[in-house]
Design an enzyme around this catalytic site. Sequence first.
Site, mmCIF file in Angstrom:
data_model
loop_
_atom_site.group_PDB
_atom_site.id
_atom_site.type_symbol
_atom_site.label_atom_id
_atom_site.label_comp_id
_atom_site.label_asym_id
_atom_site.label_seq_id
_atom_site.Cartn_x
_atom_site.Cartn_y
_atom_site.Cartn_z
ATOM 1 N N GLY A 190 -1.213 5.741 18.695
ATOM 2 C CA GLY A 190 0.238 5.647 18.889
ATOM 3 C C GLY A 190 0.998 5.911 17.595
ATOM 4 N N ASP A 318 -18.582 6.579 22.442
ATOM 5 C CA ASP A 318 -17.503 5.752 23.007
ATOM 6 C C ASP A 318 -17.927 5.010 24.270
ATOM 7 O OD1 ASP A 318 -15.841 6.700 21.043
ATOM 8 O OD2 ASP A 318 -14.309 7.500 22.401
ATOM 9 N N HIS A 450 -10.005 11.809 -14.565
ATOM 10 C CA HIS A 450 -8.589 11.537 -14.807
ATOM 11 C C HIS A 450 -7.817 12.848 -14.820
ATOM 12 C CE1 HIS A 450 -4.970 9.711 -16.388
ATOM 13 N NE2 HIS A 450 -4.916 10.685 -17.280
#
Length: 471
Positions: A190, A318, A450
């Site tokens: 959503g 799932d 860095h």
Amino acid sequence: MTESPAKNYDLIVIGAGPAGYVAAIRAAQLGMKVACVEKEKSLGGTCLNVGCIPSKALLESSELYEQGLKKLKEHGVSVDGLRLDLKTCMDRKVRVVRQLTGGVASLFKKNKVDHLVGLAKIRSGKSIAVTQEGGETVLSTKNILIATGSEPAPLPGVAVDHKKILDSTDALALPEVPQKLAVIGGGYIGLELGSVYRRWGSEVSVVEALDRIVAGTDLEIGKLFQRILERQGMKFHLSTRVKKAKVEGQGPVTLAVEGLDGKESSLEVDAVLVAVGRKPYTDGLGLTEAGIKTDGKGRIEVNEAFETSLPGVYAVGDVIRGPMLAHKASEEGVAVVESLAGQRGHVNYNAIPSVIYTWPEVASVGLTEEQVKEKGDPYKTFKFPFMANGRALALGEKDGWVKLIADGKTDRLLGAHILGPRASDMIAELVLAMEFSASAEDIARTCHAHPTLSEAVKEAALGLGTGAIHI
Ligand SMILES: Cc1cc2nc3c(=O)[nH]c(=O)nc-3n(C[C@H](O)[C@H](O)[C@H](O)COP(=O)(O)OP(=O)(O)OC[C@H]3O[C@@H](n4cnc5c(N)ncnc54)[C@H](O)[C@@H]3O)c2cc1C
């Protein structure tokens, strides 16, 4: 019905989503004779066709649009006449999906996985029936792997009409941007799709029954995330239940909502996205006849080896327990076929990342602070803000933190939560740390380039020990 003795497989995989297609390819690589049956013509399942990939394509397009509107000026880039061409965005999304789903088809060919288009039904532990355009074919096999995935969960009182009351699949292909969009459910689907339409100009209101969004995410991170989304213009109605949706002809949609206190009110919008979760998909598989057990939530029950109650039949993704995530599904698919090949397939459920691809992004692995607290063991936590990271400032992305949680006695990393730019990429280092049972000190002593956003990870780890340097 045709029964072909030539089709005698080592493994038949049902479903070609990230659980099924990955398992099929890995099984073929391990020397098995494999078939994968998929009812849709396009391979890749929910993830590639109507989930992860198209949503990320639209998130990228809409984020670039918003950058053009709001962020480029600060970099000295002026754009006159900037406008949204929705059709081009949607066409691009279709091309991205096609490229990936076509890629799966090529991988099947390359690995000699037999691909059948049709609806599979389990007849026994050793045979399935495939309903295809030309009739039914029966295939026999040594093992079966169910990877049939999930579908959007319905919300009583709010019937999806695919025009104004939408599910996530509809929201990935709208022909125009609704002026007012209500999103029911403050979970990742959503919020991602809500973000897409907010960036494109919709007034987006999220209605969530719980008193917080992204339940399951670290609370502190979730609260800051909500404040950032509110600042971007999203509205939230928490502790609010949608009871009913009414559409009258061509008119707006009226949502009848009720607060925790029982107070009723209504919300008038042009479209509603129902994103209240997903449920396992097992229609037409013939589970009951085959004697394959499911739990109270419709998920196929499996043991530690992913075997169902019918010997020789396995299930992953799932359609079983655990988070509904593509990478979890693929990990399980690989683990099960490696075990079938006599290897030691395994999934570390403590080290499965989850990501919300909004901007900024939210990425987590391991336990939340609330879960650690509940265990009652000593712990320590540190948050390093992106505000103090050179690369984040150069990018103009100051929002968010890296939050680490470590065991108070052993210094072992228990959880990591990042709210910030490219959190999805940064979490990988912390997933690896969890996988190798690293301590915060291990991360702190690792040299980070860095200037990078990842330095915030090192600083947070330093903060758990000898102290962060840049704050
Ligand atoms: C909008 C949206 C965004 C998402 N974004 C993300 C994300 O960013 N990251 C993430 O990790 N996850 C995301 N997900 C979740 C992800 O898509 C799922 O977790 C993943 O697809 C599950 O994989 P699966 O293989 O288990 O099932 P699925 O991908 O659902 O595949 C199952 C396949 O089985 C087929 N099938 C079903 N029954 C049969 C049958 N009887 N015979 C033949 N074929 C059958 C189906 O047609 C389907 O293709 C998203 C989901 C949605 C809806």
